[in-house]
Design an enzyme around this catalytic site. Structure first.
Site, PDB file in Angstrom:
ATOM      1  CB  THR A   1      -1.037  -0.033   1.233  1.00  0.00           C
ATOM      2  OG1 THR A   1      -1.784  -1.016   1.313  1.00  0.00           O
ATOM      3  CG2 THR A   1      -1.772   1.273   1.243  1.00  0.00           C
TER       4      THR A   1
ATOM      5  CD  GLU B   1      -1.751   5.557  -1.503  1.00  0.00           C
ATOM      6  OE1 GLU B   1      -1.761   6.716  -2.065  1.00  0.00           O
ATOM      7  OE2 GLU B   1      -2.756   4.747  -1.529  1.00  0.00           O
TER       8      GLU B   1
ATOM      9  CG  HIS C   1      -0.909   7.627  -6.254  1.00  0.00           C
ATOM     10  ND1 HIS C   1      -1.274   7.666  -7.680  1.00  0.00           N
ATOM     11  CD2 HIS C   1      -1.641   6.905  -5.630  1.00  0.00           C
ATOM     12  CE1 HIS C   1      -2.219   6.707  -7.853  1.00  0.00           C
ATOM     13  NE2 HIS C   1      -2.456   6.117  -6.535  1.00  0.00           N
TER      14      HIS C   1
ATOM     15  CG  HIS D   1      -5.163   4.335  -9.830  1.00  0.00           C
ATOM     16  ND1 HIS D   1      -6.396   5.099  -9.384  1.00  0.00           N
ATOM     17  CD2 HIS D   1      -4.291   4.061  -8.466  1.00  0.00           C
ATOM     18  CE1 HIS D   1      -6.286   5.190  -7.996  1.00  0.00           C
ATOM     19  NE2 HIS D   1      -5.184   4.702  -7.546  1.00  0.00           N
TER      20      HIS D   1
ATOM     21  CD1 TRP E   1      -9.474   2.056 -13.649  1.00  0.00           C
ATOM     22  CD2 TRP E   1      -7.889   1.345 -12.298  1.00  0.00           C
ATOM     23  NE1 TRP E   1      -9.591   2.524 -12.262  1.00  0.00           N
ATOM     24  CE2 TRP E   1      -8.710   2.106 -11.567  1.00  0.00           C
ATOM     25  CE3 TRP E   1      -6.611   0.690 -11.623  1.00  0.00           C
ATOM     26  CZ2 TRP E   1      -8.394   2.152 -10.281  1.00  0.00           C
ATOM     27  CZ3 TRP E   1      -6.453   0.854 -10.420  1.00  0.00           C
ATOM     28  CH2 TRP E   1      -7.236   1.661  -9.653  1.00  0.00           C
TER      29      TRP E   1
ATOM     30  CB  VAL F   1       2.669   4.648 -18.415  1.00  0.00           C
ATOM     31  CG1 VAL F   1       4.163   3.793 -18.409  1.00  0.00           C
ATOM     32  CG2 VAL F   1       2.767   5.506 -17.208  1.00  0.00           C
TER      33      VAL F   1
ATOM     34  CB  THR G   1       1.073   0.209 -18.185  1.00  0.00           C
ATOM     35  OG1 THR G   1       0.580   1.578 -18.337  1.00  0.00           O
ATOM     36  CG2 THR G   1       2.446   0.716 -17.135  1.00  0.00           C
TER      37      THR G   1
END
Length: 999
Positions: free
Chosen positions: A243, A247, A250, A256, A258, A269, A272
């Site tokens: 986790t 973070e 970010h 994210h 998706w 990106v 990905t």
């Protein structure tokens, strides 16, 4: 704004479109959840910028660099980390108060993930192994704190709350514990509600990107304690510390995987794969491809659920990509608050001594105490390199020893702390001081005496009753306290008078300690017995374009200043600003650069021991001024309205106009209706408003029509009479008055106002003293605005034209001369405003100039022009602003800042193309084709008759100009070509010229 995540805990529906929190110098991320979720906590509360500026910025930076997974970068970056543990009072290693071992293991695993040294890197599928990247960023617990003292990079404190929320409590967390974000990655670990984690996005300097106040107060990562480090019993999934990896992704600019959308939304990106959704709750055995994902975006291209920026369980995560590395390295190289991390003093071991025991905090008493009996408590830290086994500590009250020193026998390893509590003490005088001093460390002298003494001044030990007033003009009755290199200070700050003084937060001078907080506190109040109350104050601030935002918070305490958990006011940067942006030292010029603020303190009624703290937050930008603090009892009536403002045109030529009434509900009940009486020249009218919902303390405004306005000045008196169909319970302050003038006089342009003879322009003011007046200097008439040492700073005085008609002009320009000298330290303002509805409103600003723009020179003396070189000419084009119709007004508006007198002369409105010949009139071109122009060049305004006569004597064009002057008029030529005669006649002249017409 497109969301960047909240790591979600169970089968959760998609949630997209979260709210952004932009901030000057960069973007921060703000959380908003859409949709209902089946588990009490969700994954990630971070949101990435939705505007294209950030992606344009980062893509252009990446395009100029090359990133290859197998070629090491030139620099292995290290980021210093401080972990703020907000516990609930548990022993270390229990509950939220995580053990040092678990914290160290989490930082190690964070580095392993970013260096691709994670043991499960072998689980990366072959399809992705070629693009799995070593980010070449490592994380280390800080070695020295912002004061340059040794640290283990862990701060433990009893939070003011047992639980926190990532959206609403970020300012509170930051105010309770925070190290400058340009030098440290702040990680806040607490019992976090709603989300498992949250991170701020990097700040960048881009045009049009602003900051919001909450995001300014928090730059770092917020974590729920159950998902910090390894925790097999975490409620939603077994935590392996990913986790935090997610973070921090970010924090370094990743979105994210998706894109917080579907196959049509990208994470920007290239390497990905597109994803239609997150892979929340996908867990061991982590089969690839995910057999549960039947909605891949491109056939044969499975989703990269192993990426740290997805929502899979920690056990399935194991990689960042080369493209993600490019983004994060670009952020580290270019974002101001990330680049500075690489040269942070937190990465460097400070100078240390063998024996160095320091007093770091006085835990009790706080700055204020309501009880004269107290239990002094202090925290000790071993900053030395050797273990401390014994030391002495002396308590003193009001500079006198309180008994003998305590001799402490202990076992205190380096960088560990101890808490020492003394017996109950009685404070007999106020104000008072308390101090602690360490000596005899390990049986010898301490090697660093600079941190062996800690003192604190205490405010009165008893609370006071209301009212309280502080204007900073005499003895100051607030307590200016520490936490800052530049304490609050009483300085000159013009408001309604040039000599006004205010409490000043000197952020402009504090160029070193970004984010440093400096506070002062009110006395402690006894609010028992009041039914309602208000905290009022004024503030002034100018934002600086070249800094991080400065901020102001007001906090409330209900335990005599022990803690301040309630933030009742916040403002940062442009949202706090009351004056124009400037990078020079800001001092308010007049009352227009101040804002009055009123905060209800009714929630604290019936409490003895209420105190308020004003906290300045340094952005090294510009000063913040506080003045006229009041804490007052209001004891509200149930039905009570106060008129706040009544506004309308100062001068109008219409028999009817619209007035706007501003009111405030100062009663305790919601207002559903109210009634006012207003009178105009002895005639009284009633206006009723119904169907309302105006809560207690709220403001509202209403308009009503005023008809049959007589010529000349008319006083308008308005009074609130009924509230909620009952008489207003408090008649005090229920009336308000303004002066309205109806002036039907008119003029035509072209025109000249030279102040040598009478004119029909008007002077009005929104203050009690009109500043404009006509004067004569050395035989020359002119208009003067009395700005030098003006007693009413911030008042506006208007010099207004009569109603103007276009006359014979096809284009128009406004020309005038100004004489002004700047008085250093003061700022006056001249505006030229245009109305097209006869003065009802002035929507167009033709000129807006301050002292710097107007001044020909600087002087400390009262200004008087003495020669032609003391004047400057202004020329304003009206052609694009004036629709050529009636009902034009021009207003010269002077706003006094107490600076200097300003002079205006030779106001002219005339054609933009002026004749360049001496004839009274001339037609051109000659011969004319289709159209011709007639230029008039008369010494004075007079009626003019224009006739065009053919050779037979027939008049083919006849025109009458009522106010001929110096102007150009266009005519269409007759249909027949040939020779014509143009006759121009006035009161004292007749002239004729030939005009040839060709077709």
């Amino acid at each position: 704004m497109q969301s960047t995540s909240l790591r979600q805990t169970t089968q959760t529906p998609n949630f997209h479109s979260l709210i952004d929190g932009p901030m000057r110098g960069g973007l921060f991320i703000f959380l908003a959840l859409i949709g209902s979720l089946s588990f009490a906590q969700e994954r990630c509360g971070s949101t990435a910028p939705s505007t294209g500026e950030f992606e344009n910025w980062i893509s252009s930076k990446i395009a100029n660099q090359r990133f290859e997974v197998n070629r090491p970068q030139a620099t292995l970056y290290q980021i210093p980390v401080v972990v703020h543990v907000f516990h609930k009072g548990e022993p270390v290693g229990t509950g939220v108060n995580l053990s040092q071992e678990r914290i160290l293991a989490q930082i190690d695993s964070l580095t392993a993930d970013f260096r691709r040294m994670n043991a499960d890197a072998i689980n990366t599928p072959l399809e992705f192994s070629a693009i799995a990247a070593d980010i070449e960023i490592e994380f280390v617990l800080a070695k020295q704190d912002p004061a340059g003292l040794p640290t283990d990079g862990i701060v433990r404190l009893r939070g003011s709350r047992d639980t926190y929320r990532s959206n609403s409590h970020r300012p509170l967390l930051r105010s309770e514990s925070y190290w400058p974000a340009e030098h440290y990655l702040n990680i806040f670990v607490t019992d976090l509600q709603i989300f498992l984690g949250y991170a701020s996005f990097p700040r960048i300097s881009l045009e049009g990107i602003s900051n919001n106040e909450e995001d300014f107060t928090f730059d770092g990562v917020l974590m729920d304690y159950e998902y910090f480090g390894v925790n097999p019993t975490a409620p939603a999934f077994e935590s392996l510390g990913r986790t935090l990896t997610h973070e921090v992704g970010h924090y370094l600019g990743l979105r994210h995987i998706w894109g917080d959308g579907n196959c049509s939304v990208d994470d920007f990106v290239d390497d990905t794969p597109l994803a239609d959704n997150d892979n929340g709750d996908y867990t061991s055995p982590c089969t690839f491809p995910n057999p549960d994902d039947t909605n891949v975006c491109i056939d044969g291209e499975p989703e990269m659920f192993q990426n740290y920026m997805d929502y899979t369980d920690d056990v399935c995560m194991n990689l960042f990509t080369v493209g993600q590395k490019a983004r994060m390295r670009t952020v580290m190289d270019n974002a101001p608050n990330r680049l500075s991390l690489t040269t942070s003093p937190g990465l460097v071991d400070p100078t240390r001594f063998t024996n160095d025991l320091a007093i770091t905090h006085i835990l009790s008493p706080k700055y204020s105490e309501c009880d004269a009996s107290l239990i002094p408590t202090v925290r000790i830290v071993n900053y030395g390199t050797s273990e401390v086994t014994s030391y002495d500590i002396q308590l003193s009250i009001n500079s006198s020893p309180a008994g003998s020193p305590q001799s402490i026998v202990t076992s205190l390893p380096p960088l560990s702390s101890d808490t020492i509590t003394f017996s109950n003490q009685l404070i007999t005088s106020t104000p008072s001081s308390i101090s602690f001093e360490i000596s005899n460390v390990n049986g010898t002298a301490d090697n660093d005496l600079s941190n062996n003494i800690f003192s604190k001044e205490l405010s009165a030990t008893s609370s006071i009753t209301l009212p309280f007033q502080e204007d900073f003009e005499g003895t100051v009755n607030v307590l200016g306290l520490g936490g800052g290199s530049f304490p609050w200070e009483v300085l000159s700050a013009p408001k309604t008078s040039p000599s006004n003084q205010a409490y000043t937060f000197k952020s402009h001078q504090n160029t070193q300690w970004f984010g440093e907080e400096t506070l002062f506190k009110t006395p402690i109040f006894d609010l028992t017995g009041i039914s309602s109350g208000d905290l009022i104050f004024s503030y002034a601030h100018a934002n600086s374009p070249n800094s991080f935002y400065d901020g102001l918070m007001v906090k409330a305490s209900v335990d005599c200043g022990e803690t301040f958990p309630d933030i009742i006011f916040t403002g940062f940067g442009p949202e706090l600003a009351t004056a124009s942006e400037t990078d020079t030292y800001f001092t308010p010029s007049n009352q227009l650069e101040w804002i009055d603020t009123l905060l209800s303190i009714t929630d604290y009624k019936d409490i003895d021991g209420v105190q308020f703290a004003f906290v300045g937050i340094n952005g090294s930008g510009n000063n913040i001024y506080i003045d006229d603090i009041g804490v007052i009892e209001t004891n509200l009536f149930e039905n009570d309205i106060k008129p706040i403002s009544l506004s309308g045109p100062l001068i109008t030529c219409s028999e009817q106009t619209k007035l706007t009434l501003g009111i405030r509900n100062v009663g305790s009940q919601t207002i559903n209706s109210f009634e006012v009486n207003y009178s105009v020249n002895g005639s009284t009218f009633t206006q009723t408003y119904s169907g309302l919902t105006i809560s207690s303390k709220d403001f509202a405004s209403f308009s009503f029509a005023l008809e049959n306005i007589p010529e000349g000045e008319s006083p308008i008196n308005l009074e609130i009479v009924n509230v909620n169909n009952l008489p207003d319970e408090s008649a005090d302050g229920n009336s308000i008055q303004i002066q309205l003038e109806r002036d039907d006089r008119e003029d035509e342009y072209p025109l000249t106002v030279d102040f040598e003879s009478a004119d029909i322009w008007s002077t009005v003011s929104d203050g009690t003293i009109p500043l404009w007046n006509r004067v004569e200097i050395d035989g020359n008439g002119m208009l003067r605005a009395n700005g030098f040492n003006s007693p009413e700073l911030g008042t506006k005085s208007w010099f207004v034209s009569p109603k103007l008609n276009v006359g014979g002009l096809d284009s128009a320009g406004l020309q005038f001369t100004v004489s002004y000298a700047k008085r250093i330290g003061f700022n006056d303002r001249l505006q030229v405003l245009l109305s097209v509805d006869c003065g009802e409103s002035y929507p167009t600003t033709l000129l807006d100039a301050d002292s710097d723009s107007l001044a020909l020179l600087e002087t400390s003396e009262q200004w008087v022009p003495t020669s032609n070189i003391d004047w400057e000419e202004f020329q304003l084009d009206l052609s694009g602003s004036i629709p050529f119709k009636d009902d034009i007004r021009i207003a010269f508006v002077f706003t006094s800042g107490g600076g200097n007198d300003l002079f205006i002369d030779d106001i002219q409105i005339r054609g933009n193309e002026l004749p360049t010949y001496e004839d009274v009139g001339r037609a051109y071109p000659n011969p004319a084709f289709g159209r011709f122009n007639l230029g008039l060049n008369l010494p004075v305004k007079e009626p003019v008759t224009i006739r065009l006569i053919d050779v037979s004597g027939r008049v083919v064009i006849e025109d009458f100009i009522e106010n001929g002057f110096n102007q150009i008029i266009e005519y269409k030529t007759p249909s027949k070509e040939g020779l014509y005669f143009l006759t121009i006649s006035g009161n004292q002249f007749v002239t004729t010229q030939k005009l040839f017409i060709n077709r």
